[in-house]
Write an enzyme that holds these catalytic residues in place. Structure first.
Site, mmCIF file in Angstrom:
data_model
loop_
_atom_site.group_PDB
_atom_site.id
_atom_site.type_symbol
_atom_site.label_atom_id
_atom_site.label_comp_id
_atom_site.label_asym_id
_atom_site.label_seq_id
_atom_site.Cartn_x
_atom_site.Cartn_y
_atom_site.Cartn_z
ATOM 1 N N ASN A 144 0.797 -1.225 0.000
ATOM 2 C CA ASN A 144 0.000 0.000 0.000
ATOM 3 C C ASN A 144 0.830 1.276 0.000
ATOM 4 O O ASN A 144 0.359 2.326 -0.438
ATOM 5 C CB ASN A 144 -0.949 0.009 1.202
ATOM 6 C CG ASN A 144 -0.218 -0.141 2.524
ATOM 7 O OD1 ASN A 144 0.473 -1.132 2.742
ATOM 8 N ND2 ASN A 144 -0.362 0.814 3.414
ATOM 9 N N CYS A 308 -3.462 5.094 7.384
ATOM 10 C CA CYS A 308 -3.730 4.489 8.693
ATOM 11 C C CYS A 308 -2.701 4.905 9.741
ATOM 12 O O CYS A 308 -2.964 4.821 10.933
ATOM 13 C CB CYS A 308 -3.750 2.969 8.568
ATOM 14 S SG CYS A 308 -4.949 2.355 7.378
#
Length: 361
Positions: A144, A308
């Site tokens: 990611n 995140c």
């Protein structure tokens, strides 16, 4: 505003929004039924959920079942904590560049956790030594933060030889690339132009896990809770469109990648240039103050790493795993683009970023 943060989330496809609205109708409509009720509205809602399940299943290899979850983090926790190795304390191995949903869950399981290294290119060696007594191997398909594609097929074969289960976090791959073979696969709808708040865990036939939350016994008894027909239907349409447009989207992203590499020729690329998803461009510039860059280019939406972990202020664990020191990691940015990004937007963003970076000296 120019949006270049597709790894964090993707814009909702207009076709998805239209489908979701059909299942959000109030009194007088048909969309508010509970899909677990047996009356007419309930059966209609249930039918919409099952149509969506079939559409999402088409993203995966044949021979498995789709379990709806709130997102990939729940899917990963359900898989890792619910499978036998996670329950019984058998050894777990993960790559050093796994998303925190895998990385931290692996650390919390009762057995030993082995972290498999990656090289400077950000790729796990398919022949990396695996620990004895391995029960579960977890390696993501596409990273990611740096976009590198992992040798999942080879690692899955080795897990099978070792008698271990294999979990693949396919969040950044689903809808963009064919999803790799595995025993358990986690995806999230909002990464391929679907809604937030819904994802899925795919289980290969014959793989049994235990539920991690008790309640109504929905989703084959594995994930209790009332499903949202609107979210399920939206994810289903997003999956259907992604499969239909996969080649077209890939060609568009490849053209944007080629142009971006020209526009950011003075920046250094983090991660392998070939074995990667080309909608992810992770760059660094020595001495760059990224916080200042974001302030100076506030009309752009881009990232300094995983969304995140954006509040932690710690150097990226992923960039550290490929050998970058803290100063290099802090001087890195991530640009993500995809289906709805135009070349003109990319060029305008490059002008702003290059100008702002140059003013830092």
């Amino acid at each position: 505003m120019i949006y270049l943060d597709y790894q964090a989330t993707t814009p909702l496809a207009p076709e998805v929004r239209e489908e979701m609205l059909r299942w959000l109708d109030g009194p007088g409509g048909r969309g508010y039924g509970n899909p677990h009720s047996i009356h007419r509205l309930g059966r209609q809602a249930d039918a919409a959920v099952e149509v969506a399940r079939d559409r999402i299943a088409a993203l995966f290899p044949p021979g498995g079942r789709v379990i709806f979850t709130s997102g990939a983090t729940e899917a990963i926790n359900l898989a890792m904590r619910g499978c036998e190795p996670g329950r019984e304390g058998a050894g777990v191995a993960i790559s050093a560049i796994e998303h925190s949903a895998v990385f931290e869950t692996a650390q919390a399981l009762p057995g030993d956790c082995t972290v498999l290294p990656v090289g400077p290119a950000g790729i796990v060696d398919p022949q990396v030594p695996l620990p004895d007594g391995l029960g579960l191997l977890a390696v993501m398909q596409v990273n990611n933060e740096i976009g590198t594609i992992q040798p999942v097929a080879e690692l899955y074969a080795r897990a099978r030889q070792a008698g271990a289960l294999f979990l693949c976090d396919a969040v950044q791959a689903a809808g963009k690339l064919p999803v790799a073979e595995a025993d358990m696969i986690a995806i999230s709808a909002h990464k391929f132009h679907g809604p937030k708040g819904i994802g899925a865990l795919w289980l290969r036939d014959g793989v049994d896990i235990r539920p991690q939350a008790t309640g109504g016994g929905q989703e084959h008894g594995l994930r209790s809770g009332t499903l949202s027909p609107a979210l399920c239907a939206g994810m289903g349409v997003a999956a259907q469109i992604a499969l239909q447009r996969m080649e077209q989207d890939a060609a568009h992203v490849a053209a944007l990648w080629d142009r971006a590499r020209e526009l950011f020729a003075d920046w250094q690329l983090n991660g392998n240039a070939q074995q990667r998803y080309r909608g992810n461009l992770n760059l660094r510039r020595d001495g760059l103050d990224v916080a200042r860059l974001m302030s100076d280019a506030r009309q752009l939406c881009f990232s300094a790493g995983s969304a995140c972990a954006s509040q932690s202020n710690r150097p990226s664990r992923i960039l550290g795993a490929i050998g970058l020191v803290a100063e290099q990691a802090r001087a890195s940015i991530r640009l993500g683009f995809g289906r709805y990004t135009t070349a003109a937007e990319l060029e305008a963003a490059a002008d702003l970023l290059n100008s702002a970076a140059s003013q830092q000296g």
